[in-house]
Design an enzyme around this catalytic site. Structure first.
Site, PDB file in Angstrom:
ATOM      1  N   CYS A  88       0.832  -1.197   0.000  1.00 44.09           N
ATOM      2  CA  CYS A  88       0.000   0.000   0.000  1.00 44.09           C
ATOM      3  C   CYS A  88       0.878   1.263   0.000  1.00 44.09           C
ATOM      4  O   CYS A  88       1.635   1.478  -0.929  1.00 44.09           O
ATOM      5  CB  CYS A  88      -0.993  -0.039   1.156  1.00 44.09           C
ATOM      6  SG  CYS A  88      -2.297   1.213   0.985  1.00 44.09           S
ATOM      7  N   HIS A 202      -4.001  -4.477  -0.776  1.00 50.25           N
ATOM      8  CA  HIS A 202      -3.676  -5.100   0.511  1.00 50.25           C
ATOM      9  C   HIS A 202      -3.751  -6.623   0.375  1.00 50.25           C
ATOM     10  O   HIS A 202      -4.846  -7.186   0.426  1.00 50.25           O
ATOM     11  CB  HIS A 202      -4.671  -4.658   1.588  1.00 50.25           C
ATOM     12  CG  HIS A 202      -4.521  -3.227   2.006  1.00 50.25           C
ATOM     13  ND1 HIS A 202      -3.656  -2.835   3.004  1.00 50.25           N
ATOM     14  CD2 HIS A 202      -5.114  -2.100   1.560  1.00 50.25           C
ATOM     15  CE1 HIS A 202      -3.726  -1.518   3.155  1.00 50.25           C
ATOM     16  NE2 HIS A 202      -4.604  -1.051   2.291  1.00 50.25           N
ATOM     17  N   GLU A 204      -3.126  -8.736   2.617  1.00 46.40           N
ATOM     18  CA  GLU A 204      -3.671  -9.276   3.867  1.00 46.40           C
ATOM     19  C   GLU A 204      -5.195  -9.139   3.946  1.00 46.40           C
ATOM     20  O   GLU A 204      -5.828  -9.745   4.806  1.00 46.40           O
ATOM     21  CB  GLU A 204      -3.006  -8.607   5.074  1.00 46.40           C
ATOM     22  CG  GLU A 204      -3.320  -7.139   5.275  1.00 46.40           C
ATOM     23  CD  GLU A 204      -2.568  -6.215   4.323  1.00 46.40           C
ATOM     24  OE1 GLU A 204      -2.852  -5.008   4.369  1.00 46.40           O
ATOM     25  OE2 GLU A 204      -1.710  -6.700   3.547  1.00 46.40           O
TER      26      GLU A 204
END
Length: 222
Positions: A88, A202, A204
């Site tokens: 990011c 992202h 995650e």
């Protein structure tokens, strides 16, 4: 077989979504022999075999905190010699300059970060483009050095990943773009050079494909 502990350092300079990033990297590392450490210690970053640089919030704050935390030098050293994954704003920091706050970046990949200019533009379904882009978008894997980047291994092209951003990277050389997405125009969703790979989205927050990306990073030998 090297039996020494293999460490991945998630850099804690006060500006990343550290918990979700470290949990995802830990999940990806399961059974692989890698130990994941979240650290604000420059020495721990230097000692690690791999480094993850997360980032969240405004670019000027991220760059200031990285500098004032004393971690900037160790991150630059890592970027010169070992696999590094920017996430990011951690990706945006790798470029020369960001229009957000007129902020100099780390200058590791030539290029700049610019703001989406989508005022009054409409999407194919008739709705207005919103800034920030927030949600799932497809990423096209761009051949990098003649082949798709190894960090994409096993991930289908045009898979969906989760984005939250108002600014995007524009590398100076197409050779440094490893993935593209379209939001009112095509932009670099992933960039790479030598031992550096970075994603605007992202991983995650991107379910199984995001975990696969972190897993591939742990096995990547640039």
């Amino acid at each position: 077989m090297n039996t020494e502990a293999k460490t991945v350092a998630v850099v804690d300079y006060g500006m990343g979504n550290l918990r979700s990033v470290s949990q995802a990297v830990q999940a990806a590392a399961q059974g692989s022999g890698w130990t994941v450490v979240v650290t604000s210690s420059p020495d721990a970053v230097r000692a690690a075999q791999r480094v993850v640089l997360p980032g969240q919030g405004a670019m000027p704050d991220c760059m200031r905190e990285l500098r004032e935390s004393g971690l900037q030098e160790s991150v630059l050293e890592a970027a010169a010699s070992k696999p590094l994954f920017g996430v990011c704003v951690g990706m945006q920091m790798l470029l020369n300059h960001s229009a957000e706050g007129d902020t100099p970046g780390l200058g590791l990949i030539p290029g700049e970060v610019i703001k989406f200019d989508l005022a009054g533009r409409t999407q194919p379904d008739g709705s207005r483009f919103k800034v920030p882009q927030m949600g799932w978008n497809q990423v096209r894997q761009v051949p990098h050095g003649g082949a798709v980047h190894p960090v994409w291994a096993g991930i289908p092209d045009n898979s969906y990943f989760y984005f939250v951003h108002s600014f995007y990277a524009r590398p100076h050389s197409a050779a440094h773009c490893a993935g593209e997405a379209d939001y009112g125009g095509v932009f670099a969703a992933a960039i790479a050079r030598d031992n550096i790979f970075a994603a605007q989205f992202h991983p995650e927050k991107s379910a199984e494909h995001g975990l696969a990306l972190y897993r591939n990073f742990l096995h990547w030998n640039p």
